[in-house]
Write a protein that holds these residues in place. Structure first.
Motif, PDB file in Angstrom:
ATOM      1  N   MET A  92       3.293   0.961   0.373  1.00 32.51           N
ATOM      2  CA  MET A  92       2.829  -0.529   0.980  1.00 32.51           C
ATOM      3  C   MET A  92       3.428  -1.491  -0.156  1.00 32.51           C
ATOM      4  N   GLN A  93       2.972  -1.062  -1.523  1.00 39.90           N
ATOM      5  CA  GLN A  93       3.296  -2.229  -2.471  1.00 39.90           C
ATOM      6  C   GLN A  93       4.784  -2.588  -2.976  1.00 39.90           C
TER       7      GLN A  93
ATOM      8  N   SER B  62       6.171  -4.154   0.145  1.00 36.95           N
ATOM      9  CA  SER B  62       5.577  -5.612   0.551  1.00 36.95           C
ATOM     10  C   SER B  62       6.153  -6.550  -0.753  1.00 36.95           C
ATOM     11  N   ASP B  63       6.301  -6.197  -1.847  1.00 37.83           N
ATOM     12  CA  ASP B  63       6.927  -6.675  -3.220  1.00 37.83           C
ATOM     13  C   ASP B  63       8.358  -7.078  -3.025  1.00 37.83           C
TER      14      ASP B  63
ATOM     15  N   PHE C 126      -0.887 -10.755  -0.421  1.00 44.88           N
ATOM     16  CA  PHE C 126      -0.387  -9.261  -0.311  1.00 44.88           C
ATOM     17  C   PHE C 126      -1.673  -8.579   0.650  1.00 44.88           C
ATOM     18  N   CYS C 127      -0.957  -7.358   1.319  1.00 44.35           N
ATOM     19  CA  CYS C 127      -2.084  -6.797   1.939  1.00 44.35           C
ATOM     20  C   CYS C 127      -2.519  -5.553   1.423  1.00 44.35           C
ATOM     21  N   TYR C 128      -2.036  -5.350  -0.032  1.00 47.20           N
ATOM     22  CA  TYR C 128      -2.504  -4.256  -0.812  1.00 47.20           C
ATOM     23  C   TYR C 128      -3.238  -4.886  -1.872  1.00 47.20           C
TER      24      TYR C 128
ATOM     25  N   SER D 142      14.124  -4.692   6.692  1.00 46.59           N
ATOM     26  CA  SER D 142      12.741  -4.587   6.441  1.00 46.59           C
ATOM     27  C   SER D 142      11.940  -3.775   7.590  1.00 46.59           C
TER      28      SER D 142
ATOM     29  N   ASN E 269       0.846  -9.563   4.489  1.00 40.69           N
ATOM     30  CA  ASN E 269       1.823 -10.282   3.785  1.00 40.69           C
ATOM     31  C   ASN E 269       1.933 -11.692   3.915  1.00 40.69           C
TER      32      ASN E 269
ATOM     33  N   ASP F 298      10.058  -7.322  -0.048  1.00 38.61           N
ATOM     34  CA  ASP F 298      10.386  -8.275   0.818  1.00 38.61           C
ATOM     35  C   ASP F 298       9.783  -9.799   0.621  1.00 38.61           C
TER      36      ASP F 298
ATOM     37  N   PHE G 216       8.960  -4.877   8.265  1.00 38.41           N
ATOM     38  CA  PHE G 216       7.913  -5.803   8.506  1.00 38.41           C
ATOM     39  C   PHE G 216       8.534  -6.820   9.573  1.00 38.41           C
TER      40      PHE G 216
ATOM     41  N   GLN H 251       3.110  -5.590   9.556  1.00 39.38           N
ATOM     42  CA  GLN H 251       3.656  -4.203  10.009  1.00 39.38           C
ATOM     43  C   GLN H 251       4.354  -4.069  11.211  1.00 39.38           C
TER      44      GLN H 251
END
Length: 353
Positions: free
Chosen positions: A144-145, A148-149, A174-176, A116, A200, A151, A118, A135
């Motif tokens: 980013m998407q 994020s998705d 989610f951060c996006y 990861s 996230n 993980d 993150f 991050q």
């Protein structure tokens, strides 16, 4: 939170998790060679048989995956590939863990054993508990998407494998932003999904942390964690600052260990100590907790009373130690002491992050 500079040794091992991607991409009509185009990665690296990869190579690879698949939600499909066994010994540790809280705690301390970008951080306050994926270093906006998705879905996949049916969590953050697919995400996860958040995150009620898991096995868990500590120590190097901190903590276990005092003993500023430990992928409180836990177990195995153990570890109140021990292990000190026999103590400076 300050971003962590890239640890090349840890990023390099991400090739170990690539081999699971290729059957999915091939099912979409995309070959491995197409995915690798322009990355500089060899077939051997792609299948995890040799070498590692740089951060730039990984970013290039995932841009290829997105372009070739044409699916902005590809990360969900990728995350579903990462079952507990995908993480080797760390995955087996999760499978033998006692509670959900044990797993989130492990993830916050041993995130380097995931593939990861993150850092896992637990935030627990009142009735709003979160496990955030923050991050560790800048991730390009166009990736980013997918990361994020991947993980977040990987977290769900782990709990699915442990027999916890969806919805497991109260909310997913989610951060996006992808509001055009928000309804699809909520249908997929079976809970409220919020986008454009600070990080996230999995959001859940405190009661979830105490839920016992079906294949919990304390003996197997301890054996797996010992192997994980050794692996992590090898990845981070034998002369790390974290090892020096652990040595300092072990030498005076009964002191009230403030990070300021430890930094002074090591002739380093508190700010630099935090920053350098962050670079090694750990935190001072994680090291302190690890040392206290291992010492506590040894004292209890050696038939010291709970009161004596709490005093030796610097706790002013036995009740505070008992609460901490149960939070760490899912068992009370009395229960642990009654079920364990004496064993030798191994200095965790050589085996813990």
């Amino acid at each position: 939170m300050e971003k962590t500079p890239v640890n090349k040794a840890l990023i390099g091992r991400h090739t170990e998790g690539l081999h699971q991607i290729w059957p999915l991409m091939q099912s979409l009509g995309v070959s491995v060679s197409q995915c690798l185009a322009g990355t500089g990665l060899s077939e051997g690296q792609a299948w995890g048989r040799e070498g590692g990869m740089t951060l730039e190579q990984e970013f290039h690879l995932y841009r290829n995956l997105l372009q070739l698949s044409g699916d902005p939600m590809l990360g969900l499909k990728l995350g579903a590939l990462y079952h507990p066994q995908s993480y080797g010994m760390f995955g087996y540790a999760m499978m033998s863990a006692r509670t959900v809280g044990t797993i989130t705690d492990l993830a916050s301390r041993y995130f380097d054993l995931f593939f990861s970008h993150f850092q896992v951080v637990d935030y627990r306050e009142g009735n709003l508990w979160e496990t955030r994926l923050e991050q560790r270093y800048p991730i390009p906006a166009d990736l980013m998407q997918v990361f994020s998705d991947r993980d977040i879905e990987a977290g769900y996949t782990i709990f699915d494998a442990l027999g916890l049916e969806r919805p497991i969590f109260s909310e997913i953050h989610f951060c996006y932003l992808d509001e055009g697919n928000l309804a699809a995400y909520e249908e997929h996860f079976g809970c409220t999904v919020k986008m454009g958040c600070a990080a996230n995150a999995f959001v859940y009620p405190p009661s979830l942390a105490d839920r016992e898991l079906p294949w919990r096995n304390d003996q197997a868990f301890e054996a797996c964690m010992e192997a994980c500590r050794t692996l992590l120590d090898d990845l981070r190097g034998p002369h790390s600052l974290s090892s020096r901190v652990v040595d300092r903590l072990i030498s005076n276990p009964g002191e009230t260990h403030s990070i300021e005092h430890v930094a002074e003993d090591l002739a380093i500023s508190t700010r630099s100590l935090r920053r350098k430990l962050n670079q090694e992928g750990t935190r001072y409180q994680d090291l302190l907790r690890e040392v206290r836990l291992r010492l506590a177990k040894q004292y209890l195995r050696d038939r010291l009373t709970v009161n004596q153990t709490a005093e030796l570890l610097g706790y002013s109140e036995t009740s505070a130690f008992s609460r901490a021990f149960k939070r760490w292990t899912g068992r009370s000190p009395i229960d642990f002491r009654s079920s364990e026999s004496g064993t030798g103590f191994t200095n965790p400076a050589r085996h813990s992050p």
